[in-house]
Design a protein around this motif. Structure first.
Motif, PDB file in Angstrom:
ATOM      1  N   TYR A 283      -7.334  -2.457  -1.218  1.00 30.90           N
ATOM      2  CA  TYR A 283      -6.778  -1.577  -2.243  1.00 30.90           C
ATOM      3  C   TYR A 283      -6.297  -2.363  -3.463  1.00 30.90           C
ATOM      4  CZ  TYR A 283      -6.807   1.978   1.451  1.00 30.90           C
ATOM      5  OH  TYR A 283      -7.191   2.846   2.446  1.00 30.90           O
ATOM      6  N   LYS A 284      -5.897  -3.604  -3.249  1.00 29.06           N
ATOM      7  CA  LYS A 284      -5.535  -4.476  -4.370  1.00 29.06           C
ATOM      8  C   LYS A 284      -6.701  -4.619  -5.338  1.00 29.06           C
ATOM      9  CE  LYS A 284      -4.975  -9.456  -5.097  1.00 29.06           C
ATOM     10  NZ  LYS A 284      -6.382  -9.764  -5.346  1.00 29.06           N
ATOM     11  N   LYS A 285      -7.906  -4.643  -4.795  1.00 30.73           N
ATOM     12  CA  LYS A 285      -9.087  -4.830  -5.627  1.00 30.73           C
ATOM     13  C   LYS A 285      -9.579  -3.542  -6.269  1.00 30.73           C
ATOM     14  CE  LYS A 285     -10.838  -8.585  -2.695  1.00 30.73           C
ATOM     15  NZ  LYS A 285     -11.919  -8.958  -1.754  1.00 30.73           N
ATOM     16  N   ILE A 286      -9.564  -2.445  -5.500  1.00 34.99           N
ATOM     17  CA  ILE A 286     -10.298  -1.281  -5.992  1.00 34.99           C
ATOM     18  C   ILE A 286      -9.491   0.006  -6.117  1.00 34.99           C
ATOM     19  CG2 ILE A 286     -12.476  -2.178  -5.095  1.00 34.99           C
ATOM     20  CD1 ILE A 286     -12.304  -0.167  -2.843  1.00 34.99           C
ATOM     21  N   ASP A 287      -8.298   0.073  -5.569  1.00 36.81           N
ATOM     22  CA  ASP A 287      -7.555   1.331  -5.640  1.00 36.81           C
ATOM     23  C   ASP A 287      -6.076   1.073  -5.386  1.00 36.81           C
ATOM     24  OD1 ASP A 287      -6.776   3.913  -5.802  1.00 36.81           O
ATOM     25  OD2 ASP A 287      -8.191   4.697  -4.327  1.00 36.81           O
ATOM     26  N   LYS A 288      -5.384   0.560  -6.389  1.00 33.68           N
ATOM     27  CA  LYS A 288      -3.988   0.152  -6.216  1.00 33.68           C
ATOM     28  C   LYS A 288      -3.065   1.329  -5.898  1.00 33.68           C
ATOM     29  CE  LYS A 288      -4.356  -3.953  -9.149  1.00 33.68           C
ATOM     30  NZ  LYS A 288      -5.789  -3.867  -9.429  1.00 33.68           N
ATOM     31  N   LYS A 289      -3.527   2.532  -6.200  1.00 34.69           N
ATOM     32  CA  LYS A 289      -2.693   3.709  -5.916  1.00 34.69           C
ATOM     33  C   LYS A 289      -2.383   3.829  -4.426  1.00 34.69           C
ATOM     34  CE  LYS A 289      -5.900   6.245  -7.662  1.00 34.69           C
ATOM     35  NZ  LYS A 289      -6.750   5.129  -8.105  1.00 34.69           N
ATOM     36  N   LYS A 290      -3.282   3.341  -3.580  1.00 34.36           N
ATOM     37  CA  LYS A 290      -3.125   3.519  -2.132  1.00 34.36           C
ATOM     38  C   LYS A 290      -2.189   2.490  -1.498  1.00 34.36           C
ATOM     39  CE  LYS A 290      -7.746   5.487  -1.520  1.00 34.36           C
ATOM     40  NZ  LYS A 290      -9.027   5.359  -0.805  1.00 34.36           N
ATOM     41  N   ILE A 291      -1.782   1.484  -2.268  1.00 34.56           N
ATOM     42  CA  ILE A 291      -0.903   0.457  -1.708  1.00 34.56           C
ATOM     43  C   ILE A 291       0.408   1.077  -1.233  1.00 34.56           C
ATOM     44  CG2 ILE A 291       0.500  -1.562  -2.321  1.00 34.56           C
ATOM     45  CD1 ILE A 291      -1.847  -2.535  -4.006  1.00 34.56           C
ATOM     46  N   ALA A 292       0.941   2.014  -2.014  1.00 31.67           N
ATOM     47  CA  ALA A 292       2.194   2.666  -1.622  1.00 31.67           C
ATOM     48  C   ALA A 292       2.045   3.370  -0.283  1.00 31.67           C
ATOM     49  CB  ALA A 292       2.615   3.665  -2.700  1.00 31.67           C
TER      50      ALA A 292
END
Length: 604
Positions: A283-292
């Motif tokens: 998710y760091k690479k492609i979808d930072k929204k999902k880190i939360a």
């Protein structure tokens, strides 16, 4: 865990998101990265506000026991790691060559990189150090494998047995460790193939997982999936699925990564920090929204973050230029009793330097260097690279003089990189010349100087270096092809660059990198050369680089610059399960031959 969540999420997550998280539902989405940037206030933080979450097209709801997403790797945003796909890893050209050095300085135990090592494995630092010490001593078996020609590992092992020598599990493990350390995955896989086919070792889950990992790296994930079906059910444990999960994540395959995570939960495996870290890496690479969502899930399931988790979050904050958030994560680490190793310190220094925070960067560099650098030589590569980022030629020279009397390959490569960054080409060449006289270098070693020539558009020197590579017996592969293509493109010779790519394809042994294709395609697009842009697009599909949005951007640009209508691009994207992001949708709207305008409405 609450401290971590407060640090990483509180700054940007508001009531709606927290209410949503109370039942630990991860709600992925497919809206474009450009739209995400418009949705969040531009304060550099990586998680969306409640307002932004409200704007997300929430098509997908995921329970606390499952991750899901309509979008898979086909619809991901391109990033710097896009060129790695199945057996396309750039290390392949070195798999069957000599190690990177004479063997005296290739242990990773004390080596610190100035970038976060977001690799597919992690371990306890104490255990890692112990393993590193064991791996230092080369076993006779390892020497026999290393001395065999690249594709003759079987014969070396057969001779070993014919001589009546014993094959102990310890010797085999040590040999595999050394091969993996040198990224000689091809040889390691041959060893395991031979052991399994000749029944010379009773495989445990560890051996099956190791072979699965090597197959994924060398032959692609489809072959790895096929191998998994042949593993006895009694050995299909958490380690095997963790290995598969890590490989999917390393290739940015969102759909497969999430599906494997779901499968692990369905099988009743506990949620481990390792598995969560693979999601965070992806998710760091492609979808930072999902880190939360991952952090909230970790809190709900009482999964304690590992030091590696903090490293990922620090890097995310740093790349988002959120220095305040990054500093708060560091404070959380200290409060939790997690020590900052030199790798983490180097990452912090790099991000501070990129943000122009010179004083903070210097303070960390002094801490890394310590009071006596000669007793702490293994940090020299880190210091060389970071002082170069700061533009401190005097400090680079000072550190190099400490290394110069007894340099390691890693020290030399870092010095070459540092001098190249400082635009001191002669100094970089002098260090490289010393290396080439001292050690047998690999193509990867040569690529360090080659990249400098590419960056400074030095075509003649680049061609001379490549000729020297060939003369020295190096395998010319994807890294070198990419550099040659870039050199020709920068010289304005796109057709020659195209010819290099065609020759690489004709060799058929290794696959060119994704970026190599795109470097040429983007030049054709700028020219408005639709014919050749379509040709490169077709080659991308032949190389299994389909289902990516970047080539469609370039293709649309080619039609736009040629002032031609782009018929059927939307349909082609739909066939590949790709959805246009905001920028591409705007491009396609401009190219639509049937679009309505005020004038066309009047005429109609």
């Amino acid at each position: 865990m609450w401290a971590l969540r407060r640090t990483s999420i509180r700054l940007t997550l508001r009531n709606q998101a927290l209410n949503r998280a109370s039942c630990v539902k991860l709600i992925p989405n497919t809206f474009a990265e450009e739209e995400y940037e418009d949705a969040v206030p531009h304060h550099g933080r990586f998680l969306s506000t409640g307002h932004a979450f409200h704007r997300i097209n929430q098509k997908f709801t995921v329970s606390s026991r499952q991750l899901s997403s309509q979008a898979d790797s086909s619809s991901k945003k391109e990033d710097d790691d896009e060129d790695i796909d199945d057996n396309d890893g750039v290390e392949i050209e070195d798999h069957l060559t000599e190690p990177d050095s004479d063997g005296g300085d290739d242990d990773d135990g004390g080596k610190i990189h100035d970038e976060l090592d977001l690799s597919d494995t992690e371990s306890d630092p104490a255990e890692e150090e112990k393993t590193s010490r064991r791996a230092k001593s080369r076993s006779e078996l390892f020497k026999a494998i290393l001395s065999a020609p690249g594709l003759s590992v079987d014969s070396a092992l057969n001779k070993w047995v014919e001589k009546g020598k014993e094959l102990t599990r310890q010797d085999i493990t040590l040999a595999l460790i050394n091969l993996r350390k040198r990224k000689m995955y091809g040889r390691a896989l041959q060893v395991l193939d031979w052991l399994e086919s000749n029944k010379k070792l009773e495989f445990t889950e560890k051996e099956y997982a190791s072979k699965l990992d090597l197959i994924a790296k060398m032959r692609g994930l489809q072959k790895a999936e096929q191998y998994l079906t042949h593993v006895p059910d009694s050995f299909k444990g958490e380690l095997l699925y963790r290995t598969l999960l890590a490989n999917y994540a390393s290739l940015n395959n969102l759909g497969k990564t999430e599906a494997t995570f779901n499968k692990m939960r369905e099988l009743g495996f506990p949620i481990s920090p390792f598995a969560c870290n693979q999601l965070l890496i992806l998710y760091k690479k492609i979808d930072k929204k999902k880190i939360a969502d991952v952090l909230l899930m970790m809190e709900k399931e009482n999964v304690k973050p590992s030091p590696f988790t903090y490293k990922i979050l620090i890097d995310v904050k740093g790349l988002s230029n959120d220095m305040e958030g990054m500093s708060q994560i560091v404070e959380t680490m200290k409060a939790e009793g997690v020590e900052l190793d030199h790798q983490t310190q180097a990452a912090l220094a790099r991000h501070y330097a990129s943000a122009g925070l010179t004083e903070k960067t210097e303070a960390i560099l002094k801490e890394i260097e310590g009071e006596n650098l000669k007793e702490n030589m293994w940090v020299c590569p880190t210091l060389l690279r970071l002082y170069a980022i700061l533009g401190r030629a005097d400090d680079v020279e000072r550190i190099w003089k400490v290394c110069e009397s007894k340099p390691r390959v890693e020290d030399c490569l870092a010095a070459v990189e540092a001098w190249g960054r400082l635009k001191k080409i002669e100094e970089a060449e002098a260090v490289f010349e010393m290396m080439s006289n001292k050690w047998k270098l690999t193509a990867k070693n040569y690529s360090v100087l080659l990249k400098i020539y590419v960056r400074h558009k030095m075509l003649i020197k680049g061609k001379d270096l490549i000729k020297k590579m060939g003369d020295s017996g190096c395998v010319i592969g994807p890294l070198t092809w990419d550099a040659v293509v870039s050199l020709y493109v920068q010289a304005g010779e796109v057709e020659k660059a195209d010819a290099v790519l065609q020759k690489a394809l004709q060799q058929g042994k290794m696959k060119p990198m994704f970026n190599t294709y795109m470097t040429i395609m983007e030049q054709y697009a700028r020219r408005g050369d639709v014919h050749n842009a379509e040709k490169i697009f077709y080659r991308l599909r032949q190389a299994n680089y389909a289902s990516r949005i970047t080539p469609f951007h370039a293709l649309a640009q080619a039609y736009k610059n040629a002032k031609l209508p782009a018929y059927g691009i939307r349909e082609r994207m739909k066939a590949d399960n790709i959805f246009p992001n905001k920028a591409l949708a705007h491009q396609l709207a401009q190219l639509d031959p049937f679009k309505k305008t005020p004038v066309s409405d009047l005429l109609d």
